[in-house]
Design a protein around this motif. Structure first.
Motif, PDB file in Angstrom:
ATOM      1  N   PHE A  32      40.944  48.619  35.712  1.00  0.00           N
ATOM      2  CA  PHE A  32      39.778  49.552  36.664  1.00  0.00           C
ATOM      3  C   PHE A  32      40.991  50.249  37.473  1.00  0.00           C
ATOM      4  O   PHE A  32      41.917  49.753  37.958  1.00  0.00           O
ATOM      5  N   ASN A  33      40.492  51.729  37.895  1.00  0.00           N
ATOM      6  CA  ASN A  33      41.469  52.471  38.288  1.00  0.00           C
ATOM      7  C   ASN A  33      41.762  52.028  39.654  1.00  0.00           C
ATOM      8  O   ASN A  33      42.766  52.309  40.021  1.00  0.00           O
ATOM      9  N   GLY A  34      40.925  51.141  40.387  1.00  0.00           N
ATOM     10  CA  GLY A  34      41.333  50.607  41.846  1.00  0.00           C
ATOM     11  C   GLY A  34      41.961  49.209  41.818  1.00  0.00           C
ATOM     12  O   GLY A  34      42.224  48.720  42.670  1.00  0.00           O
ATOM     13  N   GLY A  35      42.128  48.782  40.472  1.00  0.00           N
ATOM     14  CA  GLY A  35      42.637  47.397  40.371  1.00  0.00           C
ATOM     15  C   GLY A  35      41.762  46.353  40.199  1.00  0.00           C
ATOM     16  O   GLY A  35      40.400  46.728  40.695  1.00  0.00           O
ATOM     17  N   ALA A  36      42.119  45.120  39.926  1.00  0.00           N
ATOM     18  CA  ALA A  36      41.081  43.911  40.040  1.00  0.00           C
ATOM     19  C   ALA A  36      41.651  42.982  40.462  1.00  0.00           C
ATOM     20  O   ALA A  36      42.850  42.625  40.425  1.00  0.00           O
ATOM     21  N   ASP A  37      41.007  42.098  41.328  1.00  0.00           N
ATOM     22  CA  ASP A  37      41.361  40.788  42.144  1.00  0.00           C
ATOM     23  C   ASP A  37      40.653  39.708  41.391  1.00  0.00           C
ATOM     24  O   ASP A  37      39.641  39.299  41.393  1.00  0.00           O
ATOM     25  N   VAL A  79      36.650  32.001  36.206  1.00  0.00           N
ATOM     26  CA  VAL A  79      37.380  33.271  37.112  1.00  0.00           C
ATOM     27  C   VAL A  79      36.149  33.748  37.769  1.00  0.00           C
ATOM     28  O   VAL A  79      35.095  34.070  37.512  1.00  0.00           O
ATOM     29  N   TYR A  80      36.563  34.452  39.055  1.00  0.00           N
ATOM     30  CA  TYR A  80      35.823  35.296  39.855  1.00  0.00           C
ATOM     31  C   TYR A  80      36.518  36.306  40.462  1.00  0.00           C
ATOM     32  O   TYR A  80      37.718  36.139  40.577  1.00  0.00           O
ATOM     33  N   GLY A  81      35.839  37.279  41.125  1.00  0.00           N
ATOM     34  CA  GLY A  81      36.628  38.402  41.681  1.00  0.00           C
ATOM     35  C   GLY A  81      35.890  39.710  41.758  1.00  0.00           C
ATOM     36  O   GLY A  81      34.564  39.973  41.586  1.00  0.00           O
ATOM     37  N   VAL A  82      36.533  40.574  42.181  1.00  0.00           N
ATOM     38  CA  VAL A  82      36.190  41.994  42.230  1.00  0.00           C
ATOM     39  C   VAL A  82      37.029  43.006  41.493  1.00  0.00           C
ATOM     40  O   VAL A  82      38.155  42.865  41.735  1.00  0.00           O
ATOM     41  N   ALA A  83      36.761  43.770  41.050  1.00  0.00           N
ATOM     42  CA  ALA A  83      37.324  45.127  40.386  1.00  0.00           C
ATOM     43  C   ALA A  83      36.811  46.410  41.157  1.00  0.00           C
ATOM     44  O   ALA A  83      35.650  46.615  41.126  1.00  0.00           O
ATOM     45  N   TYR A  84      37.694  47.269  41.309  1.00  0.00           N
ATOM     46  CA  TYR A  84      37.104  48.673  41.831  1.00  0.00           C
ATOM     47  C   TYR A  84      37.544  49.802  40.884  1.00  0.00           C
ATOM     48  O   TYR A  84      38.597  49.977  40.309  1.00  0.00           O
TER      49      TYR A  84
END
Ligand SMILES: C[S@@+](CC[C@H](N)C(=O)[O-])C[C@H]1O[C@@H](n2cnc3c(N)ncnc32)[C@H](O)[C@@H]1O
Length: 300
Positions: A273-278, A294-299
């Protein structure tokens, strides 16, 4: 939305005073405008003009009064058949019913994670797509997001009535939720057309994880957010992993294609993902062989 001012009655009175060729042109224009107005009023999402008209057809199933030919749904049917062979009605109904009945204890266990994930959308997302929406256990988290409108896609059409009920119970207005019979691998929306994508327990079930992640990136606007929580393979070499490996084929049969041994966190990172992933890992205590998550956010 460009065509908000269209009024059929004013256009008809204008027609009466025009020669025939102009009338025909105007009639075509009215038809086009009505279709556009219709599709826009299904939700404020941008629809894909590139042959993904099945989205419109699919939306018709929930809004039958709209003047769009149901034949527009044919592409969707082809895609669904190609990417996910049809299952008997009774199986889809049974799976929808069982998801609806069994979801409560799981939801209790993950509610803190979900609350934090959905917090990322407050004030940043209005147009949201949820892939594999199922029976709609996430609606309660949408109500804190101002002006939200949700499209939920799922290849199991039997999920729709449960999802609608969940949306209503959570307090969403009917026009704030659209159910679409579609796949994560072939999302019938335009590029960069949504602010956020939500996926919970779905990358375990899609046929093609990489393609689904590509589609998520495609439809997210620049800066858009993807939030997820997924069950995944346990650590290599653990007893739990052995159990998962043994049960995996059976799980796919009884749980509508759900895989126990996917490395979904790695797949999300590999999607770049362009803005990275956590991507965070956790183990949920009460969930036996699907405890690894797993859980998190990607931008985008
Ligand atoms: C385990 S259920 C989870 C449902 C819901 N997201 C939840 O959190 O309860 C998996 C869902 O993914 C849907 N699904 C299966 N294959 C899919 C695909 N290729 N694209 C999108 N959804 C899919 C299933 O129909 C089902 O509703």
């Amino acid at each position: 939305m460009e065509i908000l001012h269209f009024s059929p009655s004013s256009s008809i009175s204008t027609i009466i005073h025009r020669p025939r060729r102009k009338i025909m042109a105007l009639r075509d224009s009215i038809k086009t405008q009505m279709n556009l107005i219709t599709t826009e009023s299904v939700s404020s999402f941008r629809f894909c003009p590139c042959g993904r008209r099945h989205f419109i057809g699919a939306a018709m199933t929930s809004m039958p009064f709209l003047p769009i030919s149901p034949s527009h749904a044919s592409t969707s049917t082809e895609d669904l058949k190609r990417l996910r062979p049809p299952k008997p009605d009774w199986y889809e109904e049974f799976f929808a019913w069982s998801m609806n009945s069994e979801v409560e204890s799981y939801e209790k266990e993950v509610s803190d994670y979900k609350m934090k994930l959905f917090d990322n959308l407050v004030g940043k997302a209005e147009k949201v797509l949820e892939i594999g929406i199922g029976t709609g256990p996430n609606f309660k988290y949408y109500t804190d997001i101002p002006n939200v409108s949700v499209i939920g896609i799922d290849p199991n059409a039997k999920m729709e009535s449960y999802a609608r009920k969940s949306a209503t119970e959570a307090g969403l207005k009917p026009e704030e939720f659209t159910f679409v019979h579609a796949l994560g691998e072939s999302i019938p929306l335009e590029d960069a057309s949504v602010d956020a994508v939500v996926g919970t327990l779905v990358l375990c079930s899609v046929t093609d994880v990489t393609q689904t992640l590509k589609e998520i990136k495609r439809i997210l606007r620049p800066g858009g957010i993807y939030i997820f929580i997924e069950h995944v393979a346990a650590e290599d070499g653990t007893f739990l992993r052995l159990v998962q490996t043994v049960l995996d084929p059976l799980q796919q049969v009884v749980a509508d294609g759900c895989h126990l041994t996917r490395h979904t966190g790695e797949s999300i990172l590999e999607a770049r993902f362009n803005g990275g992933a956590d991507v965070k890992k956790t183990s949920l205590s009460r969930l036996a062989y699907i405890s690894s998550h797993v859980y998190g956010v990607a931008y985008n």
